[in-house]
Design a protein around this motif. Structure first.
Motif, PDB file in Angstrom:
ATOM      1  N   ALA A 235       0.829  -1.210   0.000  1.00 20.26           N
ATOM      2  CA  ALA A 235       0.000   0.000   0.000  1.00 20.26           C
ATOM      3  C   ALA A 235       0.862   1.257   0.000  1.00 20.26           C
ATOM      4  N   ALA A 236       1.977   1.231   0.745  1.00 18.77           N
ATOM      5  CA  ALA A 236       2.881   2.385   0.769  1.00 18.77           C
ATOM      6  C   ALA A 236       3.587   2.553  -0.573  1.00 18.77           C
ATOM      7  N   MET A 237       3.943   1.451  -1.207  1.00 17.89           N
ATOM      8  CA  MET A 237       4.628   1.511  -2.496  1.00 17.89           C
ATOM      9  C   MET A 237       3.782   2.202  -3.561  1.00 17.89           C
ATOM     10  N   GLU A 238       2.465   2.032  -3.482  1.00 16.85           N
ATOM     11  CA  GLU A 238       1.576   2.637  -4.476  1.00 16.85           C
ATOM     12  C   GLU A 238       0.715   3.761  -3.899  1.00 16.85           C
ATOM     13  N   GLY A 239       0.979   4.164  -2.645  1.00 17.41           N
ATOM     14  CA  GLY A 239       0.228   5.267  -2.061  1.00 17.41           C
ATOM     15  C   GLY A 239      -1.259   4.994  -1.986  1.00 17.41           C
ATOM     16  N   HIS A 240      -1.623   3.757  -1.659  1.00 13.26           N
ATOM     17  CA  HIS A 240      -3.028   3.343  -1.627  1.00 13.26           C
ATOM     18  C   HIS A 240      -3.530   3.405  -0.180  1.00 13.26           C
ATOM     19  N   PHE A 241      -4.551   4.233   0.063  1.00 15.69           N
ATOM     20  CA  PHE A 241      -5.037   4.449   1.429  1.00 15.69           C
ATOM     21  C   PHE A 241      -6.337   3.715   1.738  1.00 15.69           C
ATOM     22  N   ASP A 242      -7.257   3.629   0.808  1.00 14.67           N
ATOM     23  CA  ASP A 242      -8.566   3.041   1.098  1.00 14.67           C
ATOM     24  C   ASP A 242      -8.425   1.637   1.650  1.00 14.67           C
ATOM     25  N   SER A 243      -9.200   1.361   2.705  1.00 15.73           N
ATOM     26  CA  SER A 243      -9.057   0.092   3.430  1.00 15.73           C
ATOM     27  C   SER A 243      -9.253  -1.118   2.535  1.00 15.73           C
ATOM     28  N   SER A 244     -10.268  -1.088   1.696  1.00 14.71           N
ATOM     29  CA  SER A 244     -10.544  -2.226   0.835  1.00 14.71           C
ATOM     30  C   SER A 244     -11.273  -1.729  -0.411  1.00 14.71           C
ATOM     31  N   ALA A 245     -10.506  -1.280  -1.391  1.00 20.21           N
ATOM     32  CA  ALA A 245     -11.074  -0.749  -2.624  1.00 20.21           C
ATOM     33  C   ALA A 245     -10.113  -1.038  -3.759  1.00 20.21           C
ATOM     34  N   ALA A 246     -10.604  -0.934  -4.985  1.00 21.54           N
ATOM     35  CA  ALA A 246      -9.740  -1.107  -6.152  1.00 21.54           C
ATOM     36  C   ALA A 246      -8.604  -0.088  -6.088  1.00 21.54           C
ATOM     37  N   ALA A 247      -7.413  -0.531  -6.443  1.00 24.50           N
ATOM     38  CA  ALA A 247      -6.224   0.318  -6.289  1.00 24.50           C
ATOM     39  C   ALA A 247      -5.653   0.687  -7.652  1.00 24.50           C
ATOM     40  N   ASP A 248      -5.345   1.973  -7.805  1.00 22.06           N
ATOM     41  CA  ASP A 248      -4.724   2.453  -9.036  1.00 22.06           C
ATOM     42  C   ASP A 248      -3.222   2.168  -9.010  1.00 22.06           C
TER      43      ASP A 248
ATOM     44  N   LYS B 110       0.591  12.592   3.145  1.00 26.61           N
ATOM     45  CA  LYS B 110       0.376  11.770   4.334  1.00 26.61           C
ATOM     46  C   LYS B 110      -0.696  12.353   5.237  1.00 26.61           C
ATOM     47  N   GLU B 111      -0.753  13.664   5.348  1.00 31.79           N
ATOM     48  CA  GLU B 111      -1.700  14.304   6.248  1.00 31.79           C
ATOM     49  C   GLU B 111      -3.134  14.143   5.747  1.00 31.79           C
ATOM     50  N   LYS B 112      -3.337  14.348   4.440  1.00 34.53           N
ATOM     51  CA  LYS B 112      -4.687  14.231   3.874  1.00 34.53           C
ATOM     52  C   LYS B 112      -5.020  12.794   3.461  1.00 34.53           C
ATOM     53  N   GLU B 113      -4.040  11.907   3.589  1.00 38.73           N
ATOM     54  CA  GLU B 113      -4.217  10.490   3.253  1.00 38.73           C
ATOM     55  C   GLU B 113      -4.732  10.309   1.828  1.00 38.73           C
ATOM     56  N   LYS B 114      -3.991  10.904   0.901  1.00 37.15           N
ATOM     57  CA  LYS B 114      -4.308  10.747  -0.518  1.00 37.15           C
ATOM     58  C   LYS B 114      -3.031  10.890  -1.331  1.00 37.15           C
ATOM     59  N   THR B 115      -3.080  10.383  -2.546  1.00 39.98           N
ATOM     60  CA  THR B 115      -1.927  10.456  -3.442  1.00 39.98           C
ATOM     61  C   THR B 115      -2.317  11.216  -4.699  1.00 39.98           C
ATOM     62  N   ASN B 116      -1.512  12.200  -5.058  1.00 33.83           N
ATOM     63  CA  ASN B 116      -1.745  12.989  -6.257  1.00 33.83           C
ATOM     64  C   ASN B 116      -0.745  12.589  -7.333  1.00 33.83           C
ATOM     65  N   GLY B 117      -1.243  12.320  -8.533  1.00 28.63           N
ATOM     66  CA  GLY B 117      -0.348  11.939  -9.609  1.00 28.63           C
ATOM     67  C   GLY B 117      -1.099  11.358 -10.792  1.00 28.63           C
TER      68      GLY B 117
END
Length: 467
Positions: A255-268, A277-284
């Protein structure tokens, strides 16, 4: 800074510096086996000259690698005493196996490799080259086995409690073949093959740009390109298998390698980006559902995210993990493209006419090294906050007596010493490259020095004169 951060920085610095050299020796050793094997098959002296030339470079790399590797073993005791006690039984077995099965083999045949050219038959010398290369590869096996056990522990039980707790081996082979060891060994080997082959390619490209040692450089380039091309494509599949293991046994790291935060959802799958880290989201920029597809074969399959873990159980340096991982992937894809294009131009007999391409190949020697380094950063930083995954936290593994001032002093000292060592390595490597290969019938440069020959004649004449 507190002691834990300083101790981690010190160990990261020392191991990163050391890790410049073992991959080079493993990869260069494989290229030397191919070169000397080609000499035995074709009897073309140029391949023998090639092997002799790269043997000198191998010896330099080997020497610096051994010197820089010893320091880490002392750090286990000075900075990480609790960790050493906890993993001592496991690491002791793995490192003893390295000494018996790997280092003894490598160092035992190294003397024949370096000094046996005129003392043993060509076949025996070739065997020594093979044994030295196998020794370096076996050494990597046991180091990676020990490190992989920290990532995916197996074949053990824990005895004692608190500071007296330690892991004991219950099944040696289960420890060796822990869930991540085989995939990680292959990944490390292939990274080493890329590092060594691109060193050969870089030196050959430099000679071609300078229009020196043309035939030598063209044939050396060919050997390096074949090894690099095969290794680059194999690394793509090896990396995918290693990521599958991470997904199964270390979901927080994935999850850290891909910046994936959602507990159980499809991951980009992000091509590049920045983790907030503060807003718990990845921009890109990302491929929607890409990580889900690579992990489960389904673009909509859920992937465990960072929110599924307590904040204290997540990797803290999220951007280091994310960026390191994506730099490694980007370099890997570039090396595939570069070696494929290089092979195509070789087939078209246009490769050595393209100065811009030779210039890229000359500097490309840095890329496998960077990829190897950031790959280790991903693996080790992504494992945090655990030094032994799920069993021992990094904060609990420190020596109780060491102080921040002591770590600071040793870190400054190591930085100075390693800077001097690296400068010496670059100087000696450059001198060997500038001198170039010695061809068949030509001995070492000192023997054919006109000044030395004149001194030898004068010495003989003086010895012949009566007192």
């Amino acid at each position: 800074m507190d002691v834990e951060i300083l101790a981690r920085i010190q160990f990261a610095f020392t191991i990163a510096f050391h890790y410049i050299y073992p991959p080079l020796s493993i990869g260069l050793g494989l290229c030397m086996v191919i070169m000397e094997g080609a000499y035995l098959k074709t009897k073309l002296k140029l391949y023998e000259d090639m092997t002799k030339f790269f043997t000198k470079i191998f010896a330099l790399i080997f020497g610096i690698g051994v010197a820089t590797g010893i320091v880490m073993e002392f750090e286990f005791g000075t900075n990480w005493a609790t960790y050493s006690k906890y993993v001592g039984d496991v690491f002791g077995s793995a490192l003893a196996a390295e000494g018996i099965f790997a280092f003894a083999l490598e160092s035992g045949f190294l003397g024949v490799l370096l000094f046996g050219w005129k003392r043993v038959s060509p076949v025996v010398h070739f065997i020594s080259t093979v044994m030295v290369t196998l020794g370096s590869m076996f050494s990597a096996i046991w180091i990676v086995v020990a490190n992989s056990w920290q990532q995916t522990p197996a074949g053990y039980h824990v005895v004692g409690e608190g500071l007296e707790a330690r892991a004991e081996i219950t099944d040696f082979w289960a420890m060796v073949f822990n869930p991540s060891s085989v995939e990680r060994i292959m990944h490390v080997w292939l990274g080493a093959f890329l590092a060594g082959s691109f060193l050969v390619i870089s030196i050959a490209s430099y000679y071609l740009l300078k229009k020196k040692h043309i035939e030598f450089a063209q044939k050396a380039f060919g050997v390096g390109l074949v090894v690099a091309l095969v290794s680059a494509y194999a690394q793509l599949f090896s990396g995918h298998k290693a990521a599958d293991v991470v997904a199964e046994y270390q979901p927080a790291k994935l999850a850290a390698m891909e910046g994936h935060f959602d507990s159980s959802a499809a991951a980009d799958m992000y091509l590049f980006g920045w983790v907030d880290k503060e807003k718990e989201k990845t921009n890109g920029i990302a491929i929607p559902g890409g990580l889900s597809f690579l992990t489960h074969g389904d673009f909509k399959a859920p992937v465990t995210g960072l929110k599924a873990f307590k904040p204290e159980d997540r990797p803290q340096s999220l951007n280091i993990v994310f960026q390191s991982y994506h730099i490694m992937i980007a370099i890997g894809m570039f090396l595939i493209a570069l070696t494929t294009f290089g092979a195509y131009m070789w087939w078209k007999k246009k490769l050595f006419d393209k100065r811009w391409l030779l210039l890229i190949f000359t500097w490309s020697v840095l890329l496998p090294q960077i990829a190897n380094q950031v790959g280790w950063f991903t693996a080790e930083t992504g494992r945090q906050p655990w030094v032994v995954y799920g069993l021992l936290r990094t904060s609990e593994a420190l020596s109780q007596a060491v102080t921040a001032e002591q770590v600071w002093f040793s870190l400054i000292l190591f930085t100075f010493v390693y800077t001097v060592l690296f400068a010496l390595f670059v100087f000696l490597l450059n001198r060997k490259i500038q001198h170039g290969p010695a061809y068949a019938g030509q001995e070492e440069d000192e023997i054919h020095s006109p000044r030395l020959e004149e001194m030898a004649e004068n010495f003989g004449r003086e010895r012949a004169e009566p007192l």
